[in-house]
Design a protein around this motif. Structure first.
Motif, PDB file in Angstrom:
ATOM      1  N   ALA A  53       5.503  -2.691  -6.344  1.00 43.99           N
ATOM      2  CA  ALA A  53       4.445  -2.879  -7.555  1.00 43.99           C
ATOM      3  C   ALA A  53       2.941  -2.041  -6.964  1.00 43.99           C
ATOM      4  O   ALA A  53       2.502  -1.375  -7.722  1.00 43.99           O
ATOM      5  CB  ALA A  53       4.085  -4.199  -7.969  1.00 43.99           C
ATOM      6  N   LEU A  54       2.688  -2.449  -5.730  1.00 41.90           N
ATOM      7  CA  LEU A  54       1.265  -1.952  -5.332  1.00 41.90           C
ATOM      8  C   LEU A  54       1.384  -0.517  -5.071  1.00 41.90           C
ATOM      9  O   LEU A  54       0.208   0.293  -5.276  1.00 41.90           O
ATOM     10  CB  LEU A  54       0.887  -2.832  -3.917  1.00 41.90           C
ATOM     11  N   GLN A  55       2.429  -0.141  -4.663  1.00 40.04           N
ATOM     12  CA  GLN A  55       2.631   1.410  -4.413  1.00 40.04           C
ATOM     13  C   GLN A  55       2.697   2.210  -5.753  1.00 40.04           C
ATOM     14  O   GLN A  55       1.897   3.144  -5.692  1.00 40.04           O
ATOM     15  CB  GLN A  55       3.785   1.636  -3.484  1.00 40.04           C
ATOM     16  N   GLN A  56       3.462   1.746  -6.485  1.00 39.14           N
ATOM     17  CA  GLN A  56       3.608   2.208  -8.014  1.00 39.14           C
ATOM     18  C   GLN A  56       2.057   2.399  -8.594  1.00 39.14           C
ATOM     19  O   GLN A  56       1.892   3.318  -9.392  1.00 39.14           O
ATOM     20  CB  GLN A  56       4.491   1.532  -8.955  1.00 39.14           C
ATOM     21  N   SER A  57       1.104   1.214  -8.423  1.00 40.77           N
ATOM     22  CA  SER A  57       0.013   1.297  -8.894  1.00 40.77           C
ATOM     23  C   SER A  57      -1.139   2.316  -8.252  1.00 40.77           C
ATOM     24  O   SER A  57      -2.377   2.092  -8.506  1.00 40.77           O
ATOM     25  CB  SER A  57      -0.536  -0.362  -9.218  1.00 40.77           C
ATOM     26  N   LYS A  58      -0.441   2.623  -7.158  1.00 39.75           N
ATOM     27  CA  LYS A  58      -1.227   3.334  -6.348  1.00 39.75           C
ATOM     28  C   LYS A  58      -2.543   2.761  -5.534  1.00 39.75           C
ATOM     29  O   LYS A  58      -3.473   3.205  -5.310  1.00 39.75           O
ATOM     30  CB  LYS A  58      -1.804   4.738  -6.942  1.00 39.75           C
ATOM     31  N   LEU A  59      -2.096   1.454  -5.256  1.00 37.30           N
ATOM     32  CA  LEU A  59      -3.385   0.589  -4.639  1.00 37.30           C
ATOM     33  C   LEU A  59      -2.929   0.488  -3.118  1.00 37.30           C
ATOM     34  O   LEU A  59      -3.754   0.241  -2.498  1.00 37.30           O
ATOM     35  CB  LEU A  59      -3.038  -0.850  -5.109  1.00 37.30           C
ATOM     36  N   VAL A  60      -1.606   0.837  -2.663  1.00 38.40           N
ATOM     37  CA  VAL A  60      -1.287   0.981  -1.153  1.00 38.40           C
ATOM     38  C   VAL A  60      -0.521   2.370  -0.968  1.00 38.40           C
ATOM     39  O   VAL A  60       0.130   2.865  -1.827  1.00 38.40           O
ATOM     40  CB  VAL A  60      -0.510  -0.232  -0.733  1.00 38.40           C
ATOM     41  N   ARG A  61      -0.544   2.761   0.351  1.00 39.12           N
ATOM     42  CA  ARG A  61       0.160   3.661   0.775  1.00 39.12           C
ATOM     43  C   ARG A  61       1.149   3.304   1.805  1.00 39.12           C
ATOM     44  O   ARG A  61       0.699   2.435   2.808  1.00 39.12           O
ATOM     45  CB  ARG A  61      -0.417   4.838   1.675  1.00 39.12           C
ATOM     46  N   ILE A  62       2.535   3.415   1.511  1.00 45.94           N
ATOM     47  CA  ILE A  62       3.578   3.224   2.813  1.00 45.94           C
ATOM     48  C   ILE A  62       4.006   4.521   3.459  1.00 45.94           C
ATOM     49  O   ILE A  62       4.359   5.208   2.822  1.00 45.94           O
ATOM     50  CB  ILE A  62       4.787   2.349   1.884  1.00 45.94           C
ATOM     51  N   GLY A  63       3.997   4.255   4.756  1.00 48.17           N
ATOM     52  CA  GLY A  63       4.437   5.133   5.586  1.00 48.17           C
ATOM     53  C   GLY A  63       5.367   4.867   6.673  1.00 48.17           C
ATOM     54  O   GLY A  63       5.596   3.531   6.667  1.00 48.17           O
ATOM     55  N   LEU A  64       5.782   5.669   7.538  1.00 46.35           N
ATOM     56  CA  LEU A  64       6.439   5.201   8.795  1.00 46.35           C
ATOM     57  C   LEU A  64       5.630   5.044   9.823  1.00 46.35           C
ATOM     58  O   LEU A  64       4.597   5.731  10.048  1.00 46.35           O
ATOM     59  CB  LEU A  64       7.529   6.184   8.938  1.00 46.35           C
ATOM     60  N   ASP A  65       5.901   3.894  10.603  1.00 51.83           N
ATOM     61  CA  ASP A  65       5.183   3.748  12.043  1.00 51.83           C
ATOM     62  C   ASP A  65       5.187   4.915  12.936  1.00 51.83           C
ATOM     63  O   ASP A  65       6.401   5.263  13.235  1.00 51.83           O
ATOM     64  CB  ASP A  65       5.626   2.368  12.572  1.00 51.83           C
ATOM     65  N   GLN A  66       4.056   5.314  13.207  1.00 52.93           N
ATOM     66  CA  GLN A  66       4.077   6.357  14.419  1.00 52.93           C
ATOM     67  C   GLN A  66       4.992   6.118  15.655  1.00 52.93           C
ATOM     68  O   GLN A  66       5.290   7.057  16.283  1.00 52.93           O
ATOM     69  CB  GLN A  66       2.777   7.080  14.581  1.00 52.93           C
ATOM     70  N   GLU A  67       4.748   5.086  16.026  1.00 53.41           N
ATOM     71  CA  GLU A  67       5.490   4.488  17.360  1.00 53.41           C
ATOM     72  C   GLU A  67       6.782   4.099  17.171  1.00 53.41           C
ATOM     73  O   GLU A  67       7.670   4.315  18.095  1.00 53.41           O
ATOM     74  CB  GLU A  67       4.756   3.447  17.907  1.00 53.41           C
ATOM     75  N   ASP A  68       7.175   3.524  15.906  1.00 51.74           N
ATOM     76  CA  ASP A  68       8.472   3.080  15.968  1.00 51.74           C
ATOM     77  C   ASP A  68       8.867   3.785  14.342  1.00 51.74           C
ATOM     78  O   ASP A  68       8.634   2.993  13.511  1.00 51.74           O
ATOM     79  CB  ASP A  68       8.695   1.777  16.023  1.00 51.74           C
ATOM     80  N   GLY A  69       9.676   4.577  14.231  1.00 53.99           N
ATOM     81  CA  GLY A  69       9.983   5.351  12.910  1.00 53.99           C
ATOM     82  C   GLY A  69      10.921   4.331  12.224  1.00 53.99           C
ATOM     83  O   GLY A  69      11.263   4.765  10.868  1.00 53.99           O
ATOM     84  N   ARG A  70      11.422   3.495  12.483  1.00 60.38           N
ATOM     85  CA  ARG A  70      12.365   2.246  11.843  1.00 60.38           C
ATOM     86  C   ARG A  70      11.465   1.401  11.085  1.00 60.38           C
ATOM     87  O   ARG A  70      11.742   0.731  10.039  1.00 60.38           O
ATOM     88  CB  ARG A  70      13.033   1.537  12.902  1.00 60.38           C
TER      89      ARG A  70
END
Length: 126
Positions: free
Chosen positions: A76-93
């Protein structure tokens, strides 16, 4: 009335009354910000971590929320553009969450709302 005596002594009844008097209006005000209380707490957790990426599992532990609830809030927060979710640079999982500009702008208003209602609760308990 005997039941009134019970209610006056009951911590559980007091907690319910506090919920009705403080959390219900807070929830209404949060709704005007297009977030629920769990989403607001996630935004505040991210705000206080500054620009450090946070993992969903840490949010769940910190907020005592189950994984599915964290996932639902993050979507919900991502759809509202309040957060960004990405992959961890150290652990892509792993996924990381950071506040967007819009989330950073909303956080001070949320802090003010929580402060206001906490002060109301404290004044009533004095």
């Amino acid at each position: 009335m005997k039941f009134q005596e019970f209610m006056d002594r009951s911590s559980l009844v007091k907690a319910h009354q506090d919920y009705q008097n403080y959390f219900t209006p807070l929830r209404k005000e949060l709704k005007s910000c297009s977030v629920n209380i769990n989403e607001a707490l996630i935004l505040l957790a991210l705000f206080f971590e500054k620009n450090e990426p946070v993992h969903p599992s840490l949010l769940g532990l910190t907020l005592s929320l189950p994984k599915h609830q964290i996932s639902h809030c993050l979507r919900a927060l991502q759809q509202s553009k309040l957060v960004r979710i990405g992959l961890d640079q150290e652990d892509g999982r792993k996924r990381t969450i950071v506040l967007s500009k819009k989330g950073k702008d909303l956080a001070p208003k949320l802090i003010s709302l929580f402060d206001y209602w906490e002060n109301q609760l404290e004044q009533n308990q004095s």
